[in-house]
Design a protein around this motif. Structure first.
Motif, PDB file in Angstrom:
ATOM      1  N   GLN A  30       0.880  -1.145   0.041  1.00 56.82           N
ATOM      2  CA  GLN A  30      -0.069   0.153   0.002  1.00 56.82           C
ATOM      3  C   GLN A  30       0.828   1.242  -0.038  1.00 56.82           C
ATOM      4  O   GLN A  30       1.746   1.638   0.964  1.00 56.82           O
ATOM      5  CB  GLN A  30      -0.832   0.088   1.295  1.00 56.82           C
ATOM      6  N   VAL A  31       0.702   1.810  -1.171  1.00 59.94           N
ATOM      7  CA  VAL A  31       1.846   2.994  -1.313  1.00 59.94           C
ATOM      8  C   VAL A  31       1.454   4.261  -0.403  1.00 59.94           C
ATOM      9  O   VAL A  31       0.384   4.619  -0.488  1.00 59.94           O
ATOM     10  CB  VAL A  31       2.023   3.428  -2.707  1.00 59.94           C
ATOM     11  N   VAL A  32       2.348   5.036   0.385  1.00 64.12           N
ATOM     12  CA  VAL A  32       2.135   5.752   1.142  1.00 64.12           C
ATOM     13  C   VAL A  32       2.567   7.131   0.402  1.00 64.12           C
ATOM     14  O   VAL A  32       1.917   8.183   0.297  1.00 64.12           O
ATOM     15  CB  VAL A  32       2.845   5.807   2.455  1.00 64.12           C
ATOM     16  N   TYR A  33       3.828   7.303  -0.196  1.00 65.40           N
ATOM     17  CA  TYR A  33       4.539   8.326  -0.736  1.00 65.40           C
ATOM     18  C   TYR A  33       5.485   7.713  -1.997  1.00 65.40           C
ATOM     19  O   TYR A  33       5.806   6.648  -1.781  1.00 65.40           O
ATOM     20  CB  TYR A  33       5.574   9.141   0.056  1.00 65.40           C
ATOM     21  N   CYS A  34       5.454   8.689  -2.933  1.00 70.53           N
ATOM     22  CA  CYS A  34       6.249   8.279  -3.996  1.00 70.53           C
ATOM     23  C   CYS A  34       6.640   9.530  -4.684  1.00 70.53           C
ATOM     24  O   CYS A  34       5.994  10.561  -4.906  1.00 70.53           O
ATOM     25  CB  CYS A  34       5.366   7.468  -5.164  1.00 70.53           C
ATOM     26  N   GLY A  35       8.183   9.782  -4.892  1.00 72.67           N
ATOM     27  CA  GLY A  35       8.794  10.879  -5.408  1.00 72.67           C
ATOM     28  C   GLY A  35       8.542  11.233  -6.869  1.00 72.67           C
ATOM     29  O   GLY A  35       8.542   9.886  -7.606  1.00 72.67           O
ATOM     30  N   ILE A  36       9.003  12.225  -7.601  1.00 71.35           N
ATOM     31  CA  ILE A  36       8.821  12.284  -9.008  1.00 71.35           C
ATOM     32  C   ILE A  36      10.254  12.550  -9.118  1.00 71.35           C
ATOM     33  O   ILE A  36      10.936  13.505  -8.693  1.00 71.35           O
ATOM     34  CB  ILE A  36       8.094  13.566  -9.546  1.00 71.35           C
ATOM     35  N   CYS A  37      10.898  11.944  -9.968  1.00 70.79           N
ATOM     36  CA  CYS A  37      12.273  11.834 -10.635  1.00 70.79           C
ATOM     37  C   CYS A  37      12.613  12.722 -11.945  1.00 70.79           C
ATOM     38  O   CYS A  37      11.605  12.854 -12.641  1.00 70.79           O
ATOM     39  CB  CYS A  37      12.923  10.616 -10.713  1.00 70.79           C
ATOM     40  N   GLY A  38      13.779  13.039 -11.959  1.00 64.53           N
ATOM     41  CA  GLY A  38      14.124  13.717 -13.113  1.00 64.53           C
ATOM     42  C   GLY A  38      13.908  12.816 -14.538  1.00 64.53           C
ATOM     43  O   GLY A  38      13.560  12.994 -15.551  1.00 64.53           O
ATOM     44  N   SER A  39      14.176  11.504 -14.165  1.00 66.89           N
ATOM     45  CA  SER A  39      13.888  10.384 -15.171  1.00 66.89           C
ATOM     46  C   SER A  39      12.518  10.440 -15.672  1.00 66.89           C
ATOM     47  O   SER A  39      12.159  10.367 -16.509  1.00 66.89           O
ATOM     48  CB  SER A  39      14.544   9.121 -14.501  1.00 66.89           C
ATOM     49  N   ASP A  40      11.416  10.368 -14.537  1.00 64.40           N
ATOM     50  CA  ASP A  40      10.155  10.448 -14.898  1.00 64.40           C
ATOM     51  C   ASP A  40       9.755  11.790 -15.667  1.00 64.40           C
ATOM     52  O   ASP A  40       8.856  11.635 -16.697  1.00 64.40           O
ATOM     53  CB  ASP A  40       9.209  10.645 -13.334  1.00 64.40           C
ATOM     54  N   LEU A  41      10.506  13.035 -15.412  1.00 66.08           N
ATOM     55  CA  LEU A  41      10.311  14.146 -16.198  1.00 66.08           C
ATOM     56  C   LEU A  41      10.547  13.898 -17.641  1.00 66.08           C
ATOM     57  O   LEU A  41       9.836  14.095 -18.440  1.00 66.08           O
ATOM     58  CB  LEU A  41      10.845  15.300 -15.570  1.00 66.08           C
ATOM     59  N   HIS A  42      11.783  13.298 -17.799  1.00 58.74           N
ATOM     60  CA  HIS A  42      12.216  12.985 -19.254  1.00 58.74           C
ATOM     61  C   HIS A  42      11.178  12.125 -20.007  1.00 58.74           C
ATOM     62  O   HIS A  42      10.966  12.464 -20.945  1.00 58.74           O
ATOM     63  CB  HIS A  42      13.418  12.559 -19.166  1.00 58.74           C
ATOM     64  N   GLU A  43      10.833  11.077 -19.372  1.00 61.43           N
ATOM     65  CA  GLU A  43       9.786  10.352 -20.087  1.00 61.43           C
ATOM     66  C   GLU A  43       8.495  11.104 -20.361  1.00 61.43           C
ATOM     67  O   GLU A  43       8.025  10.890 -21.283  1.00 61.43           O
ATOM     68  CB  GLU A  43       9.431   8.989 -19.040  1.00 61.43           C
ATOM     69  N   TYR A  44       8.211  11.820 -19.206  1.00 60.98           N
ATOM     70  CA  TYR A  44       7.021  12.511 -19.684  1.00 60.98           C
ATOM     71  C   TYR A  44       6.938  13.383 -20.741  1.00 60.98           C
ATOM     72  O   TYR A  44       6.318  13.589 -21.608  1.00 60.98           O
ATOM     73  CB  TYR A  44       6.647  13.388 -18.218  1.00 60.98           C
ATOM     74  N   ALA A  45       8.167  14.298 -20.590  1.00 62.58           N
ATOM     75  CA  ALA A  45       8.190  15.330 -21.683  1.00 62.58           C
ATOM     76  C   ALA A  45       8.601  14.826 -23.193  1.00 62.58           C
ATOM     77  O   ALA A  45       8.056  15.226 -24.051  1.00 62.58           O
ATOM     78  CB  ALA A  45       9.553  16.238 -21.326  1.00 62.58           C
ATOM     79  N   VAL A 331      -1.227  14.660  -9.722  1.00 64.52           N
ATOM     80  CA  VAL A 331       0.392  14.788  -9.899  1.00 64.52           C
ATOM     81  C   VAL A 331       0.812  15.094 -11.230  1.00 64.52           C
ATOM     82  O   VAL A 331       1.917  15.753 -11.447  1.00 64.52           O
ATOM     83  CB  VAL A 331       0.830  13.336  -9.542  1.00 64.52           C
ATOM     84  N   VAL A 332       0.056  15.385 -12.264  1.00 61.44           N
ATOM     85  CA  VAL A 332       0.425  15.871 -13.408  1.00 61.44           C
ATOM     86  C   VAL A 332       0.576  17.312 -13.591  1.00 61.44           C
ATOM     87  O   VAL A 332       1.648  17.885 -14.161  1.00 61.44           O
ATOM     88  CB  VAL A 332      -0.538  15.253 -14.635  1.00 61.44           C
ATOM     89  N   GLU A 333      -0.377  17.846 -13.069  1.00 65.26           N
ATOM     90  CA  GLU A 333      -0.425  19.409 -12.954  1.00 65.26           C
ATOM     91  C   GLU A 333       0.571  20.012 -11.908  1.00 65.26           C
ATOM     92  O   GLU A 333       1.465  20.846 -12.142  1.00 65.26           O
ATOM     93  CB  GLU A 333      -1.779  19.903 -12.756  1.00 65.26           C
ATOM     94  N   ARG A 334       0.636  19.715 -10.837  1.00 64.66           N
ATOM     95  CA  ARG A 334       1.296  20.164  -9.768  1.00 64.66           C
ATOM     96  C   ARG A 334       2.471  19.290  -9.421  1.00 64.66           C
ATOM     97  O   ARG A 334       3.140  19.914  -8.632  1.00 64.66           O
ATOM     98  CB  ARG A 334       0.563  19.763  -8.365  1.00 64.66           C
ATOM     99  N   GLY A 335       2.714  18.119 -10.368  1.00 65.81           N
ATOM    100  CA  GLY A 335       4.136  17.388 -10.006  1.00 65.81           C
ATOM    101  C   GLY A 335       4.926  17.727 -11.326  1.00 65.81           C
ATOM    102  O   GLY A 335       5.611  18.329 -11.539  1.00 65.81           O
ATOM    103  N   PHE A 336       4.361  17.010 -12.411  1.00 66.33           N
ATOM    104  CA  PHE A 336       5.216  16.674 -13.551  1.00 66.33           C
ATOM    105  C   PHE A 336       5.406  18.100 -14.157  1.00 66.33           C
ATOM    106  O   PHE A 336       6.313  18.688 -14.633  1.00 66.33           O
ATOM    107  CB  PHE A 336       4.714  15.836 -14.696  1.00 66.33           C
ATOM    108  N   ALA A 337       4.344  18.895 -14.451  1.00 69.57           N
ATOM    109  CA  ALA A 337       4.120  20.182 -14.953  1.00 69.57           C
ATOM    110  C   ALA A 337       4.989  21.144 -14.318  1.00 69.57           C
ATOM    111  O   ALA A 337       6.015  22.136 -14.748  1.00 69.57           O
ATOM    112  CB  ALA A 337       2.886  20.628 -15.445  1.00 69.57           C
TER     113      ALA A 337
END
Length: 367
Positions: A30-45, A331-337
């Protein structure tokens, strides 16, 4: 359950998925927290870079679309068959070390599982932790002592990258960190915790420089070009060298993935010193004759190994918390973007899946 799923570049969606079931030697978290990494941003972008799209990854058996997120922690909800009696159990609070490993290749047998022939991460090469629940191999789950908060355990993955890079630098007394993204800032913090007496932090962003000073940097080097503050100054390496004294630093950490950052590291490093590559760049150039004549070395640092016990100890002593938390739905708007726009001065943005809806689990389920 809700999950953040990568379908393609600029196509990351919060979707509904079935709660996964742990297979043999796996645990359901049961996930409590998950960080957003630069690698995730590159995959998103502009991905895919690491995400498998045509053939399944050999370790995970997964390919896109898949759940992002490799910096996560949570509570064991259920365990699959074959999990060792002394392994993770239902109800345990755990931090996830998301490296896949085969356990049988020469590097794994030597204990260097971060360079396993089937190298990969849950959350990039397989389903990860930006979801209410996640299944991972049991070897990824590290039990947490009661006095280690889950908010800080979510830092262990990026902090491990910094810690492994510091270990790759060897026994040093002075360092320069060029590039103050999350890993660069954590390198500053952990260098200070390890007692390195001179830590020079360099970046083009004044807010990041100020944060590095609060985290333990002894000297700050503004790397902006006066003619164009958005670009690094080609003389930044000499500026760092002057701060270190005539000889230069023992080791420099390239934490950007750019030619200008590498040039600054090599210029700032003493004869016989070492530059550690942490940032990701497809191609970099250097003056090989100068490198030989100064007997400098360039080493790479990828992932980490055997770092979580030291980080657990450090958190118990002093903590590592410098985060912002956003709900999974935003997470997309307030995290990745937001991160792509360079907003904020937190080291890390964490997604909090929140309290999941009731689910039915099999053997070893938490009650």
């Amino acid at each position: 359950m809700k999950a953040v799923v990568w379908y393609g570049p600029r196509d990351v969606r919060v979707t509904e998925r079935a709660v996964p079931v742990p297979g043999p030697h796996e645990v359901l978290l049961q996930v409590v927290y998950c960080g957003i990494c630069g690698s995730d941003l590159h995959e998103y972008a502009d991905g895919p870079h690491a995400i498998p799209t045509r053939a399944p990854h050999p370790a995970s058996g997964a390919r896109a679309p898949l759940v992002l997120g490799h910096e996560f922690c949570g509570t064991v909800a259920a365990v699959g068959d074959g999990v060792a009696a002394d392994g993770p159990a239902a109800g345990d609070r755990v931090a996830v070390e998301p490296h896949y490993r085969c356990g049988t290749c020469p590097r794994c047998r030597a204990g260097e599982y971060n360079i396993c022939r089937h190298f990969g991460f849950a959350g990039l090469m397989g389903d990860g932790g930006l979801a209410e629940y996640a299944v991972v191999p049991s070897y990824m789950a590290h039990r947490l002592p009661p006095d280690v908060p889950l908010e800080q355990a979510a830092f262990f993955e990026p902090a491990s990258v910094a810690l492994h890079a510091l270990r790759r630098a060897g026994d040093v007394r002075s360092v320069a960190v060029v590039g103050l993204g999350p890993v660069g800032l954590l390198t500053v913090l952990l260098a200070a915790r390890r007692g390195i007496w001179r830590i020079i932090a360099a970046d083009v962003r004044p807010d990041r420089l100020a944060l590095a000073g609060r985290l333990g940097a002894t000297d700050l080097a503004d790397a902006r070009d006066a003619a164009d503050p958005r670009r690094p100054d080609p003389r930044a390496g000499e500026r760092i060298r002057r701060l270190a004294g005539a000889e230069g630093v023992d080791a420099a950490f390239e934490a950007v993935g750019s030619q200008s950052a590498l040039d600054a590291c090599l210029a700032a490093t003493r004869r016989g010193g070492r530059t550690v590559l942490i940032g990701l760049a497809p191609r970099l150039a250097f003056d090989a004759l100068a490198l030989v004549n100064k007997e400098q070395s360039i080493v790479a640092s990828v992932g980490y190994r055997h770092t979580y016990p030291e980080l657990i100890r450090l958190v118990r002593e002093d903590g590592l918390d410098l985060t912002s938390v956003v709900p999974l739905e935003a997470v997309v708007e307030r995290g990745f973007a937001a991160l792509l726009e360079g907003a904020g001065t937190d080291i890390k943005i964490l997604a909090a899946p929140g309290r999941p809806r009731a689910a039915v689990f099999g053997r070893g389920a938490a009650q």
